[in-house]
Design a protein around this motif. Structure first.
Motif, PDB file in Angstrom:
ATOM      1  N   ALA A  63      27.440  58.136  42.651  1.00 20.06           N
ATOM      2  CA  ALA A  63      25.978  58.542  42.316  1.00 20.06           C
ATOM      3  C   ALA A  63      25.274  57.553  43.065  1.00 20.06           C
ATOM      4  N   VAL A  64      25.355  56.383  42.838  1.00 21.77           N
ATOM      5  CA  VAL A  64      24.523  55.181  43.280  1.00 21.77           C
ATOM      6  C   VAL A  64      24.360  55.324  45.065  1.00 21.77           C
ATOM      7  N   LYS A  65      25.684  55.683  45.790  1.00 24.58           N
ATOM      8  CA  LYS A  65      25.533  55.839  47.128  1.00 24.58           C
ATOM      9  C   LYS A  65      24.650  57.050  47.517  1.00 24.58           C
ATOM     10  N   GLY A  66      24.832  57.989  46.681  1.00 28.01           N
ATOM     11  CA  GLY A  66      24.077  59.410  46.864  1.00 28.01           C
ATOM     12  C   GLY A  66      22.723  59.376  46.720  1.00 28.01           C
ATOM     13  N   ASP A  72      15.700  46.368  51.220  1.00 26.67           N
ATOM     14  CA  ASP A  72      16.274  45.405  50.106  1.00 26.67           C
ATOM     15  C   ASP A  72      16.922  46.202  49.416  1.00 26.67           C
ATOM     16  N   LEU A  73      17.352  47.587  49.751  1.00 27.44           N
ATOM     17  CA  LEU A  73      18.389  48.335  49.080  1.00 27.44           C
ATOM     18  C   LEU A  73      19.742  48.708  49.964  1.00 27.44           C
ATOM     19  N   ARG A  74      19.552  47.998  51.123  1.00 28.52           N
ATOM     20  CA  ARG A  74      20.727  48.302  51.996  1.00 28.52           C
ATOM     21  C   ARG A  74      21.901  47.526  51.317  1.00 28.52           C
ATOM     22  N   PRO A  75      21.711  46.091  51.030  1.00 32.43           N
ATOM     23  CA  PRO A  75      22.815  45.392  50.374  1.00 32.43           C
ATOM     24  C   PRO A  75      23.519  46.306  49.052  1.00 32.43           C
ATOM     25  N   VAL A  76      22.716  46.975  48.352  1.00 32.40           N
ATOM     26  CA  VAL A  76      23.195  47.828  47.268  1.00 32.40           C
ATOM     27  C   VAL A  76      24.124  48.859  47.807  1.00 32.40           C
ATOM     28  N   LEU A  77      23.588  49.587  49.006  1.00 37.97           N
ATOM     29  CA  LEU A  77      24.202  50.481  49.309  1.00 37.97           C
ATOM     30  C   LEU A  77      25.823  50.119  49.953  1.00 37.97           C
ATOM     31  N   LEU A  78      25.445  49.014  50.637  1.00 41.52           N
ATOM     32  CA  LEU A  78      26.942  48.538  51.016  1.00 41.52           C
ATOM     33  C   LEU A  78      27.952  48.140  50.126  1.00 41.52           C
ATOM     34  N   GLU A  79      27.258  47.839  49.070  1.00 44.76           N
ATOM     35  CA  GLU A  79      28.124  47.397  47.669  1.00 44.76           C
ATOM     36  C   GLU A  79      28.809  48.656  47.175  1.00 44.76           C
TER      37      GLU A  79
END
Length: 239
Positions: free
Chosen positions: A184-187, A197-204
């Motif tokens: 869900a987060v990835k989508g 600033d959200l790229r690290p979250v996507l990578l995680e």
């Protein structure tokens, strides 16, 4: 006390059987525990009929067990019954009754019910469109430890371009979640132009998906534990 211990043991063994894919044995254990009238066992027997664990799937029968457990004050049974009312499985579709049941489940401490109340307010199924109330319920669910509450809180921050707040909520969701939450987060992050600033979250989220061996498929939004919650209601998340 001995009866309670026996029921707890049967339920624990049933959950272990489910975890190993043995629905038939799990059903027998839940059925044995339910003979004593245990609310937890009645709820899990309802889950077996709802999901088809070791028995032919029958949402109508599931609803009767959820009702019996709910009358004994079981919060998850209230939640599961609300899911059936909302979806129309096992009986007539009744969003008004679903709202009441989610409210009662929330009062019993079921944090996921707060998330569902948020979705009902957001969709207008509570009687009117109420985005501010929806945000309040999502936040309450998150503060109570529900991963989907954090996902939906992050989604609202993302829509408002509140990047720092969105990143925080999504990180919390990932720390609490599982495959559906990671997806869900990835989508959500892939559905918008990605802020640096959200790229690290996507990578995680991608790392967690890989580490969990999750299948790369569309998010169903189920995201509910087989320790009591249903997975037949509309999605826990909005894209």
């Amino acid at each position: 006390m001995d009866n309670e211990r026996s029921n707890s043991a049967l339920l624990a063994l049933g959950q272990i059987c489910l975890n190993h894919g043995d629905g038939e044995r799990a059903f027998g254990l839940f059925e044995a525990a339910a003979r004593s009238g245990s609310a937890d066992a009645l709820n899990m027997l309802g889950r077996a009929y709802e999901r088809g664990w070791g028995v032919r799937r029958n949402p109508a029968v599931a609803a009767t067990y959820f009702q019996a457990a709910a009358e004994k004050g079981n919060g998850w049974a209230l939640f599961n019954l609300a899911d059936l009312c909302l979806s129309g499985e096992g009986g007539e579709k009744n969003p008004v009754m679903a709202y009441w049941l989610y409210t009662e489940a929330a009062r019993k401490g079921v944090a996921k019910a707060l998330n569902m109340l948020g979705l009902l307010h957001e969709d207008g199924l509570s009687g009117q469109l109420a985005p501010e109330e929806a945000a309040t319920f999502f936040h309450a669910a998150a503060m109570a430890g529900d991963c989907w509450g954090f996902v939906n809180t992050g989604r609202l921050h993302l829509v408002r371009n509140e990047i720092k707040e969105a990143a925080f909520a999504f990180r919390k969701a990932l720390s609490l979640g599982f495959c559906d939450v990671f997806l869900a987060v990835k989508g959500l992050l892939e559905s918008v132009p990605l802020h640096p600033d959200l790229r690290p979250v996507l990578l995680e989220s991608e790392r967690l998906l890989h580490a969990s061996s999750c299948q790369a498929q569309p998010v169903s939004g189920n995201g509910r534990s087989d320790a009591g919650a249903s997975s037949t209601a509309p999605s826990d998340i909005r894209f």
